[in-house]
Design a protein around this motif. Sequence first.
Motif, PDB file in Angstrom:
ATOM      1  N   ALA A 193       4.687   6.690   7.327  1.00 13.79           N
ATOM      2  CA  ALA A 193       4.222   7.012   5.972  1.00 13.79           C
ATOM      3  C   ALA A 193       4.877   8.273   5.410  1.00 13.79           C
ATOM      4  O   ALA A 193       5.307   8.294   4.250  1.00 13.79           O
ATOM      5  N   PHE A 247       8.630   7.711   4.699  1.00  9.01           N
ATOM      6  CA  PHE A 247       8.819   6.841   3.554  1.00  9.01           C
ATOM      7  C   PHE A 247       8.517   7.587   2.246  1.00  9.01           C
ATOM      8  O   PHE A 247       9.217   7.415   1.253  1.00  9.01           O
ATOM      9  N   ALA A 248       7.497   8.427   2.216  1.00 11.67           N
ATOM     10  CA  ALA A 248       7.156   9.178   1.008  1.00 11.67           C
ATOM     11  C   ALA A 248       8.322  10.063   0.583  1.00 11.67           C
ATOM     12  O   ALA A 248       8.668  10.137  -0.601  1.00 11.67           O
ATOM     13  N   GLU A 271       0.827  -1.208   0.000  1.00 14.56           N
ATOM     14  CA  GLU A 271       0.000   0.000   0.000  1.00 14.56           C
ATOM     15  C   GLU A 271       0.861   1.259   0.000  1.00 14.56           C
ATOM     16  O   GLU A 271       0.597   2.226  -0.731  1.00 14.56           O
ATOM     17  N   ALA A 272       1.914   1.262   0.822  1.00 12.24           N
ATOM     18  CA  ALA A 272       2.804   2.427   0.887  1.00 12.24           C
ATOM     19  C   ALA A 272       3.510   2.662  -0.448  1.00 12.24           C
ATOM     20  O   ALA A 272       3.658   3.811  -0.907  1.00 12.24           O
ATOM     21  N   LEU A 299       6.373   1.096   9.207  1.00 13.29           N
ATOM     22  CA  LEU A 299       6.554   2.234   8.331  1.00 13.29           C
ATOM     23  C   LEU A 299       6.045   3.531   8.942  1.00 13.29           C
ATOM     24  O   LEU A 299       4.988   3.557   9.576  1.00 13.29           O
ATOM     25  N   GLU A 328       0.954   4.115  -2.939  1.00 15.17           N
ATOM     26  CA  GLU A 328       0.651   5.518  -2.659  1.00 15.17           C
ATOM     27  C   GLU A 328       1.812   6.444  -3.057  1.00 15.17           C
ATOM     28  O   GLU A 328       1.586   7.600  -3.429  1.00 15.17           O
TER      29      GLU A 328
END
Length: 497
Positions: free
Chosen positions: A107, A110-111, A16-17, A105, A20
């Motif tokens: 989020a 990580f982005a 999912e991460a 994670l 995204e």
Amino acid sequence: MNPVLWTLVQDPAIEEALREAAEPAGIEIRPFANIADALSQPEPEGGAILAIDAAAKLKNYLTVVRRVHRTFFFVDCVVFGPARAADQIERERAAGVDRYISMPLDAEEFAVAFAETASLRRVKSAARLVGRSPAVNEMLRTVLQVAPTEVPVLIEGESGSGKELTARAIHLTSRRADRPFDAVNCGSFAEGVLESELFGHERGSFTGAVSRREGVFERANRGTLLLDEVGEMSLNMQVKLLRVIETGEFMRVGGSQRLHTDVRIVAATNRELETAVERGQFRADLYYRLKVVRIRIPPLRARTEDIPLLVHYFMAQAARRHDKRARSVEPQGMDLLVNYAWPGNVRELANVVDNLTILSREGTIGAAEVEHRLKEQGRTAAFPDLPVRVQRTRDEMERDLILNSLLSLHNDVREILRIARGEAPAAPARWRGYLEVAEDEPRNLEKLEREAIREALAANAGNRRKAARQLGISERTLYRRIREYGLGAGGREAGGD
């Protein structure tokens, strides 16, 4: 061009991460069930990012990472695993992991990390720049910061370290990426020739200028221009370059029309320009104009962990270029390559790998072969003053300019007459006697030069400044030649009628 995202993950949260982060950036996602499927893929043109779930059913993910780096040159490995200490993450990186993401994670973190990994991959793939060391990545982060702007950039680095590749990386990640990229080595030309190379010339502006020619400032308009070895430029040419940078205007050699150019200037040098400024060899105002942003290219000895990757890359290129079977290097041989000083940097490494690939008779290049080749390399470096002249004086380059211009004009005249008459008649009377040279008769350079100066002075009614401009040499050089050849006013022999 975007990289492709390859995934070897089982954790739905990681999937999912990744989705995204990748989808908004237009990055294609290709999931794989096992590493064999990934390794069988052709390397994407824009490179790839391989996401690996350390908790997946992999025997040893570091083995997977090593296989990936041996197979591909433009693929980065991102590993998702349990939280580790900083020193452990550094060991993972040294083993081939380009980025380690601790679970669970975060989020937002990580982005940001994924966006930077994708940006670095884009610029490396676009410029075909091979390397994953911290020194290279830090340099490229500066490239990514400065590329979208319009400011001049000064690239400093040793010979063979990759200055032109870095300049291309700036161009390809800028808003001018779809416009021309041109480069000129300022140390390869005499002053008169360099002026023509930069600004172009008009027909008849000097001997041999049989047609108008655009310079690089015109050809690279709205694009990027690399001025390589800018520190070798004379003070006179530095003034002319400074004017173009400040006003965007220039004139072709022999022209009267002011032309406008819109180029992004990237300069490169292997000299310490600050020292040259202190010694009066480089203008301070030009230096500060060029050095709005300075990028230093790390020498190869400062990024030795890139050497195995570079060796595999150059070996694959050499095998393809010379139609040879792909080679590998014994671990002991690779250690020798990693520990060598490489004074010639990446260019020298490419030359050595090319030599080993061509001359090796075995599928694996042994340590003895590498050691022998490096000893030869060391002997060459120890005796730089070989009995081969590799540099010419300014006078010699100016003589060559005059000779080449005359011979070019001579060939053009003969070709026109051949087309017009169907034969090769004698050259026009004004050139007779020194351009009509038998094929087996050696050309007399001094005679050609004397006659060229005589003709230029006669054509300009004895005006030495105009004659020097026509010949593409300095007035001082023209005065010296006039004295040497005993030429008087109007190009007549001294004491003649």
